[in-house]
Scaffold this motif. Structure first.
Motif, PDB file in Angstrom:
ATOM      1  N   VAL A  49      -8.149  12.577 -10.273  1.00 51.69           N
ATOM      2  CA  VAL A  49      -8.435  12.120  -8.910  1.00 51.69           C
ATOM      3  C   VAL A  49      -7.825  10.743  -8.678  1.00 51.69           C
ATOM      4  CG1 VAL A  49     -10.272  11.445  -7.313  1.00 51.69           C
ATOM      5  CG2 VAL A  49     -10.505  13.523  -8.683  1.00 51.69           C
ATOM      6  N   ARG A  50      -7.974   9.856  -9.668  1.00 50.43           N
ATOM      7  CA  ARG A  50      -7.439   8.507  -9.533  1.00 50.43           C
ATOM      8  C   ARG A  50      -5.915   8.540  -9.362  1.00 50.43           C
ATOM      9  NH1 ARG A  50      -8.720   6.461 -14.208  1.00 50.43           N
ATOM     10  NH2 ARG A  50     -10.795   5.784 -13.552  1.00 50.43           N
ATOM     11  N   GLN A  51      -5.229   9.397 -10.117  1.00 47.74           N
ATOM     12  CA  GLN A  51      -3.769   9.480 -10.032  1.00 47.74           C
ATOM     13  C   GLN A  51      -3.337  10.026  -8.676  1.00 47.74           C
ATOM     14  OE1 GLN A  51      -2.028  11.712 -13.254  1.00 47.74           O
ATOM     15  NE2 GLN A  51       0.069  11.040 -12.785  1.00 47.74           N
ATOM     16  N   ALA A  52      -4.077  11.014  -8.151  1.00 49.57           N
ATOM     17  CA  ALA A  52      -3.745  11.580  -6.840  1.00 49.57           C
ATOM     18  C   ALA A  52      -3.884  10.521  -5.751  1.00 49.57           C
ATOM     19  CB  ALA A  52      -4.646  12.773  -6.543  1.00 49.57           C
ATOM     20  N   ILE A  53      -4.994   9.795  -5.784  1.00 47.36           N
ATOM     21  CA  ILE A  53      -5.229   8.763  -4.771  1.00 47.36           C
ATOM     22  C   ILE A  53      -4.202   7.651  -4.890  1.00 47.36           C
ATOM     23  CG2 ILE A  53      -6.846   6.969  -4.034  1.00 47.36           C
ATOM     24  CD1 ILE A  53      -9.119   8.915  -4.722  1.00 47.36           C
ATOM     25  N   GLN A  54      -3.874   7.266  -6.125  1.00 48.94           N
ATOM     26  CA  GLN A  54      -2.908   6.184  -6.316  1.00 48.94           C
ATOM     27  C   GLN A  54      -1.538   6.566  -5.757  1.00 48.94           C
ATOM     28  OE1 GLN A  54      -3.597   3.049  -7.485  1.00 48.94           O
ATOM     29  NE2 GLN A  54      -1.530   2.649  -6.696  1.00 48.94           N
ATOM     30  N   SER A  55      -1.168   7.843  -5.870  1.00 51.12           N
ATOM     31  CA  SER A  55       0.133   8.267  -5.332  1.00 51.12           C
ATOM     32  C   SER A  55       0.180   8.100  -3.819  1.00 51.12           C
ATOM     33  CB  SER A  55       0.420   9.719  -5.719  1.00 51.12           C
ATOM     34  OG  SER A  55      -0.426  10.624  -5.030  1.00 51.12           O
ATOM     35  N   LEU A  56      -0.962   8.282  -3.135  1.00 53.03           N
ATOM     36  CA  LEU A  56      -1.015   8.096  -1.684  1.00 53.03           C
ATOM     37  C   LEU A  56      -1.119   6.619  -1.318  1.00 53.03           C
ATOM     38  CD1 LEU A  56      -3.278  11.085  -0.606  1.00 53.03           C
ATOM     39  CD2 LEU A  56      -0.792  10.969  -0.804  1.00 53.03           C
ATOM     40  N   VAL A  57      -1.755   5.833  -2.179  1.00 53.98           N
ATOM     41  CA  VAL A  57      -1.762   4.381  -1.986  1.00 53.98           C
ATOM     42  C   VAL A  57      -0.327   3.854  -2.088  1.00 53.98           C
ATOM     43  CG1 VAL A  57      -2.482   2.172  -2.988  1.00 53.98           C
ATOM     44  CG2 VAL A  57      -4.130   4.049  -2.786  1.00 53.98           C
ATOM     45  N   ASP A  58       0.432   4.373  -3.059  1.00 55.62           N
ATOM     46  CA  ASP A  58       1.821   3.948  -3.238  1.00 55.62           C
ATOM     47  C   ASP A  58       2.691   4.322  -2.047  1.00 55.62           C
ATOM     48  OD1 ASP A  58       1.140   2.954  -5.721  1.00 55.62           O
ATOM     49  OD2 ASP A  58       1.876   4.706  -6.828  1.00 55.62           O
ATOM     50  N   LYS A  59       2.330   5.416  -1.350  1.00 55.51           N
ATOM     51  CA  LYS A  59       3.073   5.839  -0.158  1.00 55.51           C
ATOM     52  C   LYS A  59       2.665   5.055   1.081  1.00 55.51           C
ATOM     53  CE  LYS A  59       4.268  10.667  -1.088  1.00 55.51           C
ATOM     54  NZ  LYS A  59       4.131  12.069  -0.582  1.00 55.51           N
ATOM     55  N   GLY A  60       1.608   4.257   0.968  1.00 55.36           N
ATOM     56  CA  GLY A  60       1.129   3.502   2.118  1.00 55.36           C
ATOM     57  C   GLY A  60       0.198   4.271   3.025  1.00 55.36           C
ATOM     58  N   MET A  61      -0.257   5.448   2.584  1.00 52.32           N
ATOM     59  CA  MET A  61      -1.149   6.263   3.406  1.00 52.32           C
ATOM     60  C   MET A  61      -2.611   5.879   3.227  1.00 52.32           C
ATOM     61  SD  MET A  61       0.623  10.012   2.998  1.00 52.32           S
ATOM     62  CE  MET A  61      -0.272  10.695   4.394  1.00 52.32           C
ATOM     63  N   MET A  62      -2.922   5.262   2.091  1.00 49.13           N
ATOM     64  CA  MET A  62      -4.289   4.833   1.813  1.00 49.13           C
ATOM     65  C   MET A  62      -4.249   3.439   1.199  1.00 49.13           C
ATOM     66  SD  MET A  62      -6.089   8.302   0.292  1.00 49.13           S
ATOM     67  CE  MET A  62      -6.070   9.816   1.260  1.00 49.13           C
ATOM     68  N   VAL A  63      -5.382   2.779   1.242  1.00 47.49           N
ATOM     69  CA  VAL A  63      -5.480   1.445   0.667  1.00 47.49           C
ATOM     70  C   VAL A  63      -6.826   1.311  -0.037  1.00 47.49           C
ATOM     71  CG1 VAL A  63      -6.425   0.423   2.787  1.00 47.49           C
ATOM     72  CG2 VAL A  63      -5.214  -1.026   1.155  1.00 47.49           C
ATOM     73  N   ARG A  64      -6.818   0.623  -1.172  1.00 41.11           N
ATOM     74  CA  ARG A  64      -8.071   0.365  -1.895  1.00 41.11           C
ATOM     75  C   ARG A  64      -8.603  -0.983  -1.436  1.00 41.11           C
ATOM     76  NH1 ARG A  64      -8.463   3.943  -6.283  1.00 41.11           N
ATOM     77  NH2 ARG A  64      -6.473   4.828  -6.993  1.00 41.11           N
ATOM     78  N   ARG A  65      -9.839  -1.028  -0.985  1.00 42.80           N
ATOM     79  CA  ARG A  65     -10.446  -2.271  -0.530  1.00 42.80           C
ATOM     80  C   ARG A  65     -11.673  -2.566  -1.390  1.00 42.80           C
ATOM     81  NH1 ARG A  65      -7.804  -3.437   4.087  1.00 42.80           N
ATOM     82  NH2 ARG A  65      -7.153  -1.726   5.458  1.00 42.80           N
ATOM     83  N   ARG A  66     -11.683  -3.747  -1.987  1.00 34.51           N
ATOM     84  CA  ARG A  66     -12.791  -4.128  -2.855  1.00 34.51           C
ATOM     85  C   ARG A  66     -14.097  -4.148  -2.060  1.00 34.51           C
ATOM     86  NH1 ARG A  66     -11.974  -9.161  -6.761  1.00 34.51           N
ATOM     87  NH2 ARG A  66     -10.495  -7.614  -7.560  1.00 34.51           N
ATOM     88  N   GLY A  67     -15.101  -3.497  -2.592  1.00 32.39           N
ATOM     89  CA  GLY A  67     -16.398  -3.450  -1.941  1.00 32.39           C
ATOM     90  C   GLY A  67     -16.492  -2.403  -0.841  1.00 32.39           C
ATOM     91  N   VAL A  68     -15.367  -1.763  -0.513  1.00 29.60           N
ATOM     92  CA  VAL A  68     -15.346  -0.744   0.543  1.00 29.60           C
ATOM     93  C   VAL A  68     -14.991   0.619  -0.030  1.00 29.60           C
ATOM     94  CG1 VAL A  68     -14.259  -0.028   2.712  1.00 29.60           C
ATOM     95  CG2 VAL A  68     -14.757  -2.454   2.307  1.00 29.60           C
ATOM     96  N   GLY A  69     -13.959   0.658  -0.869  1.00 32.90           N
ATOM     97  CA  GLY A  69     -13.482   1.914  -1.432  1.00 32.90           C
ATOM     98  C   GLY A  69     -12.084   2.229  -0.936  1.00 32.90           C
ATOM     99  N   THR A  70     -11.692   3.477  -1.066  1.00 33.90           N
ATOM    100  CA  THR A  70     -10.358   3.916  -0.639  1.00 33.90           C
ATOM    101  C   THR A  70     -10.421   4.361   0.815  1.00 33.90           C
ATOM    102  OG1 THR A  70      -9.847   4.644  -2.888  1.00 33.90           O
ATOM    103  CG2 THR A  70      -8.447   5.465  -1.116  1.00 33.90           C
ATOM    104  N   GLN A  71      -9.525   3.814   1.622  1.00 29.88           N
ATOM    105  CA  GLN A  71      -9.569   4.034   3.064  1.00 29.88           C
ATOM    106  C   GLN A  71      -8.221   4.540   3.546  1.00 29.88           C
ATOM    107  OE1 GLN A  71     -10.461   0.465   5.300  1.00 29.88           O
ATOM    108  NE2 GLN A  71     -11.571   1.629   6.837  1.00 29.88           N
ATOM    109  N   VAL A  72      -8.259   5.496   4.465  1.00 30.98           N
ATOM    110  CA  VAL A  72      -7.036   6.008   5.088  1.00 30.98           C
ATOM    111  C   VAL A  72      -6.515   4.971   6.069  1.00 30.98           C
ATOM    112  CG1 VAL A  72      -6.051   7.848   6.517  1.00 30.98           C
ATOM    113  CG2 VAL A  72      -7.839   8.385   4.842  1.00 30.98           C
ATOM    114  N   VAL A  73      -5.208   4.720   6.035  1.00 28.67           N
ATOM    115  CA  VAL A  73      -4.592   3.806   6.986  1.00 28.67           C
ATOM    116  C   VAL A  73      -3.655   4.596   7.877  1.00 28.67           C
ATOM    117  CG1 VAL A  73      -4.768   1.806   5.466  1.00 28.67           C
ATOM    118  CG2 VAL A  73      -2.719   3.221   5.393  1.00 28.67           C
ATOM    119  N   HIS A  74      -3.125   3.933   8.905  1.00 26.77           N
ATOM    120  CA  HIS A  74      -2.203   4.610   9.808  1.00 26.77           C
ATOM    121  C   HIS A  74      -0.947   5.000   9.048  1.00 26.77           C
ATOM    122  CE1 HIS A  74      -4.747   3.582  13.105  1.00 26.77           C
ATOM    123  NE2 HIS A  74      -4.606   2.300  12.908  1.00 26.77           N
ATOM    124  N   THR A  75      -0.525   6.238   9.201  1.00 25.71           N
ATOM    125  CA  THR A  75       0.648   6.710   8.485  1.00 25.71           C
ATOM    126  C   THR A  75       1.920   6.244   9.176  1.00 25.71           C
ATOM    127  OG1 THR A  75       0.635   8.768   9.755  1.00 25.71           O
ATOM    128  CG2 THR A  75      -0.558   8.765   7.671  1.00 25.71           C
TER     129      THR A  75
END
Length: 238
Positions: A49-75
């Motif tokens: 799961v972590r690797q899948a999410i990180q691949s989308l973070v690397d694409k700029g589709m998601m962002v990890r926010r401390r104290g919030v979690g992983t959040q979808v951003v504008h594509t």
């Protein structure tokens, strides 16, 4: 998930999450559950799961926010390569386009513009320079010239809609265009307008648009944020 497939499970999950974002099932601002809960719900390991999410973070589709979690951003904006306007493409895909007019004036036609529009060098042409936003963020710096008499582009109307809509509204049937796409580094002025750092990569597009009689009706020189924008092409074998 197809566990019998040779495609890694993390990649299958990343593809499903990406599709959910692009189809609007995961809207911008949505929070994913924490990795432990998500892994348990899907029957996958936490590293998968972590690797899948990180691949989308690397694409700029998601962002990890401390104290919030992983959040979808504008594509990023993917634009089909056809005769359409950026405003219409954004409006059709829910991009909520807005515009700020930077300049709206008449000036003598410089050589490149005169050649594109088929008018004498130094003759009056209309210049419109705009900053186009999507979801409140700057996306493109648009500079267009029009022959005199084609259209009287009112600033208020330019900020309310797209230039091609105004041209069509004036009874002009757009037919074809010649377009050149390139890439370079942003100037200090462009970077400031587009909320990028000086020297960031930008995409460029120079285009001359013709009506159904073959007359040039506008030529544009546009700069797009490469971090947020791409052209979508389909290629065929001859």
């Amino acid at each position: 998930m197809d566990r019998a497939s040779p495609v890694p499970l993390y990649y299958q999950l990343a593809q499903q999450l990406e599709a959910a974002v692009e189809q609007g099932r995961l809207a911008p601002g949505s929070l994913l559950g924490n990795e432990i809960d998500l892994a348990a719900r899907l029957g996958l390991s936490r590293p998968t799961v972590r690797q899948a999410i990180q691949s989308l973070v690397d694409k700029g589709m998601m962002v990890r926010r401390r104290g919030v979690g992983t959040q979808v951003v504008h594509t990023g904006v993917r634009r089909p390569l056809e005769l359409s306007s950026l405003y219409d493409d954004l409006a059709a895909t829910g991009g909520r386009p807005t515009t700020r007019v930077l300049r709206n004036t008449v000036e003598p036609a410089p050589p490149r513009v005169a050649d594109a529009l088929g008018v004498p060098e130094g003759s009056d042409v209309h210049l419109v320079e705009r900053l186009r936003y999507t979801h409140g963020e700057p996306l493109a710096l648009l500079r267009n010239h029009l022959p005199a008499g084609i259209l009287d582009p009112d600033t208020e109307r330019l900020e309310a809609t797209g230039l091609h809509r105004l041209i069509r509204g004036a009874g002009i049937a757009l037919h074809s265009a010649h377009q050149v796409i390139g890439a370079r580094l942003a100037t200090a002025q462009e970077a400031a307008a587009l909320a990028e750092t000086e020297g960031a990569a930008v995409l460029t597009m120079d285009r001359t648009t013709f009506d159904d009689t073959g007359r040039p009706v506008e030529c544009g020189s546009h700069v797009y944020r490469a971090s947020r924008y791409s052209f979508d092409l389909r290629l065929l074998v001859r």
